[in-house]
Design an enzyme around this catalytic site. Structure first.
Site, PDB file in Angstrom:
ATOM      1  N   HIS A  37       0.983  -1.260  -0.189  1.00  0.00           N
ATOM      2  CA  HIS A  37       0.267   0.019  -0.224  1.00  0.00           C
ATOM      3  C   HIS A  37       1.067   0.977   0.055  1.00  0.00           C
ATOM      4  O   HIS A  37       1.865   1.105   1.086  1.00  0.00           O
ATOM      5  CB  HIS A  37      -0.908   0.068   1.602  1.00  0.00           C
ATOM      6  CG  HIS A  37      -2.253   1.013   0.662  1.00  0.00           C
ATOM      7  ND1 HIS A  37      -3.485   0.319   0.703  1.00  0.00           N
ATOM      8  CD2 HIS A  37      -2.081   1.961   1.130  1.00  0.00           C
ATOM      9  CE1 HIS A  37      -4.160   1.030   0.637  1.00  0.00           C
ATOM     10  NE2 HIS A  37      -3.836   2.327   0.896  1.00  0.00           N
TER      11      HIS A  37
ATOM     12  N   ASP B 157     -13.986   2.733   5.928  1.00  0.00           N
ATOM     13  CA  ASP B 157     -13.242   3.433   5.502  1.00  0.00           C
ATOM     14  C   ASP B 157     -13.551   3.716   4.311  1.00  0.00           C
ATOM     15  O   ASP B 157     -13.661   5.116   3.409  1.00  0.00           O
ATOM     16  CB  ASP B 157     -11.848   2.290   5.228  1.00  0.00           C
ATOM     17  CG  ASP B 157     -10.714   3.490   4.028  1.00  0.00           C
ATOM     18  OD1 ASP B 157     -10.121   5.069   5.141  1.00  0.00           O
ATOM     19  OD2 ASP B 157     -10.331   3.330   3.103  1.00  0.00           O
TER      20      ASP B 157
ATOM     21  N   ARG C 152     -12.592  12.328   4.230  1.00  0.00           N
ATOM     22  CA  ARG C 152     -11.565  12.689   4.198  1.00  0.00           C
ATOM     23  C   ARG C 152     -11.157  13.578   2.542  1.00  0.00           C
ATOM     24  O   ARG C 152     -10.366  14.670   3.361  1.00  0.00           O
ATOM     25  CB  ARG C 152     -10.826  12.454   5.051  1.00  0.00           C
ATOM     26  CG  ARG C 152     -10.955  11.250   6.104  1.00  0.00           C
ATOM     27  CD  ARG C 152     -10.235  10.399   6.491  1.00  0.00           C
ATOM     28  NE  ARG C 152      -8.425  10.616   6.189  1.00  0.00           N
ATOM     29  CZ  ARG C 152      -8.034   9.343   5.561  1.00  0.00           C
ATOM     30  NH1 ARG C 152      -7.934   8.475   5.559  1.00  0.00           N
ATOM     31  NH2 ARG C 152      -6.858  10.215   5.159  1.00  0.00           N
TER      32      ARG C 152
ATOM     33  N   SER D 187      -6.973   3.630   8.547  1.00  0.00           N
ATOM     34  CA  SER D 187      -7.332   3.676   6.973  1.00  0.00           C
ATOM     35  C   SER D 187      -6.721   2.734   5.839  1.00  0.00           C
ATOM     36  O   SER D 187      -7.464   1.472   5.614  1.00  0.00           O
ATOM     37  CB  SER D 187      -7.300   5.176   6.227  1.00  0.00           C
ATOM     38  OG  SER D 187      -7.659   5.026   4.779  1.00  0.00           O
TER      39      SER D 187
ATOM     40  N   LYS E 256      -7.755  -1.076   5.538  1.00  0.00           N
ATOM     41  CA  LYS E 256      -8.195  -2.233   4.729  1.00  0.00           C
ATOM     42  C   LYS E 256      -6.436  -3.627   4.375  1.00  0.00           C
ATOM     43  O   LYS E 256      -7.526  -4.504   3.736  1.00  0.00           O
ATOM     44  CB  LYS E 256      -7.878  -1.229   3.900  1.00  0.00           C
ATOM     45  CG  LYS E 256      -8.270   0.055   3.323  1.00  0.00           C
ATOM     46  CD  LYS E 256      -8.954  -0.061   1.876  1.00  0.00           C
ATOM     47  CE  LYS E 256      -7.696   1.412   1.908  1.00  0.00           C
ATOM     48  NZ  LYS E 256      -7.728   2.593   2.368  1.00  0.00           N
TER      49      LYS E 256
HETATM   50  N1  URA Z   1      -4.307   5.505   1.410  1.00  0.00           N
HETATM   51  C1  URA Z   1      -5.741   5.064   1.843  1.00  0.00           C
HETATM   52  O1  URA Z   1      -5.443   4.201   2.002  1.00  0.00           O
HETATM   53  N2  URA Z   1      -6.218   6.295   2.994  1.00  0.00           N
HETATM   54  C2  URA Z   1      -5.148   7.030   3.394  1.00  0.00           C
HETATM   55  O2  URA Z   1      -5.665   7.832   3.922  1.00  0.00           O
HETATM   56  C3  URA Z   1      -4.175   7.785   2.769  1.00  0.00           C
HETATM   57  C4  URA Z   1      -3.508   6.723   1.403  1.00  0.00           C
END
Ligand code: URA
Length: 439
Positions: free
Chosen positions: A82, A161, A168, A183, A187
């Protein structure tokens, strides 16, 4: 319990209890807390911060807000990566098929664009017919069958999320370390991977500007993942200038394909290789990063990584011959124009924030929640930091939907470039690699 009290507590910098955090996340998912109260809470959390315990508990509550991939549902090692988001960041589209072609399973939950940064889900949407709204069953089955899947957070997967992320994006509450950490990690935990590699960006175009803040963010996420029993690593990488040369949605998919076919820009390949190599080591598929890199280079040369992206596209509903003829399918904006160098010199800045804002202004990102993005707009950079340019030389090509959009994009883009008379060293994109447990 009452939401107004929770907002007030956070506004006044008071720590929330576990029960209060759970109440909040339940209200996010059931829809009982309206947007205006959630937006107020997010702003309070952004300004006041969340403690380590609160961040951990928020992450777990969000991960558990929907269905989760059961441990063992996919044979280990299952890898995920990620990025905290950047401009021109199409690394996922390279790393996921590369690792799958190297023989490890990759179960990836991705996001849409956030602020001026792009998102993998939007990029994938530029492939006609391709679905990212996979059910949990489809997600797991696909990883088992072809070794890779990329799905979006949804009403089924990490719904808390999905809602908070979209809010956001349009309430200036993106750049908060605990909100980013929860966040991202919600995930990652729900996606079921046992190996997770994070790409934490820093610099002008990143959500976090300072290297030290990026390091703190990385450490926070490594701690959350390790406590949840995952094998974790993070790279820190620079986002002062965009990654690669393409910025947009469809054109980034095209650049990722070029990279998988061996013709990608070196900075994109560097980041992708390092993430994939570290993942192979954590997955015990290689004894050293060097050995892993050698193997990955072989996979790239063989064409198997490109084939794997083709298989993923087909499995998720895209055209069967997409990888052979991507240009036939990817949308293209109708109007094009070039920005040219106004003077001779060495490029010493290509401001990623400014470039990201230009791409957003063209329609590649959102200003309002749920706004559709224009998948065909964007830009290509012909010069990057360290390049020598002469007057009139093309610096970038802009793809716009109208002549007026093109005009304003070119004006704004000219402010992104800086020059110097003396030679400029091209910057290194990789700053550090952190393994969980490193001091
Ligand atoms: N990627 C995400 O999934 N969430 C964030 O808040 C920032 C980057």
């Amino acid at each position: 319990m009452n939401v107004v009290d929770l907002i007030r507590k956070k506004r006044d910098g008071v720590e929330l209890t576990t029960a209060e955090i759970r109440f909040l996340v339940d209200g996010v998912c059931s829809g009982q807390i309206p947007d205006y109260q959630l937006a107020a809470f997010l702003m309070a959390a952004c300004c006041r911060g969340l403690g380590r315990r609160e961040t951990m508990e928020l992450t777990l509550a969000m991960a558990e807000s929907g269905e989760q991939v059961r441990p063992g549902a996919i044979p280990p090692p299952v890898v995920d990566k990620h990025s905290t988001g950047g401009v021109g960041d199409k690394v996922t589209l390279v790393v996921v098929p590369l690792l799958a072609a190297a023989g490890v399973r990759v179960a990836k939950l991705s996001g849409r664009g956030l602020g001026h940064t792009g998102g993998t889900v939007d990029k994938l949407q530029s492939i006609p017919g391709l679905r990212t709204d996979l059910s949990l069953g489809e997600f797991v089955q696909q990883v088992r069958r072809i070794g890779a899947a990329i799905a979006a957070a949804s009403t089924e997967l990490v719904p808390a999320d999905a809602r908070l992320y979209a809010l956001r994006d349009v309430t200036a509450t993106v750049d908060s370390l605990p909100l980013i950490a929860s966040s991202v990690m919600a995930k990652k935990l729900a996606g079921g991977a046992d190996v997770i590699v994070l790409d934490v960006k820093h610099g002008r175009g990143a959500l976090v500007q300072e290297v030290e803040d990026a390091r703190r963010l990385a450490e926070l996420m490594l701690e959350i993942g390790t406590r949840a029993g995952r094998r974790m690593a993070a790279i820190l990488s620079s986002m002062d200038q965009p990654l690669g040369r393409a910025v947009g949605n469809a054109n980034e998919v095209e650049e990722a394909i070029a990279c998988l076919k061996g013709g990608g820009p070196p900075d994109l390949e560097d980041v992708a290789m390092q993430i994939a190599a570290v993942a192979l080591c954590l997955g015990k598929e290689a004894r050293s990063v060097e050995e892993a890199r050698d193997r990955l280079r072989g996979v790239l040369r063989s064409g198997r990584a490109a084939e794997k992206l083709g298989a993923l596209v087909r499995a998720q509903g895209g055209p069967v011959d997409f990888l052979e003829v991507p240009q036939r399918y990817l949308p293209k904006a109708p109007v094009r124009g070039q920005l040219r160098a106004s003077r001779a010199g060495y490029v010493d800045a290509v401001d990623a924030l400014q470039v990201g804002e230009v791409a957003c202004g063209l329609g590649a990102g959102r200003r309002l929640r749920g706004q559709p993005v224009d998948l065909g707009v964007g830009l290509e950079l012909h010069a990057k930091i360290g390049d020598r340019v002469v007057p009139g030389q093309p610096l970038a090509t802009v793809h716009a939907r109208s002549a007026a959009d093109l005009e304003s994009a070119l004006t704004a883009l000219s402010c992104a470039f800086g020059y110097r008379n003396s030679p400029v060293q091209p910057p290194r994109v990789l700053t550090a690699t952190l393994l969980a447990g490193d001091p």
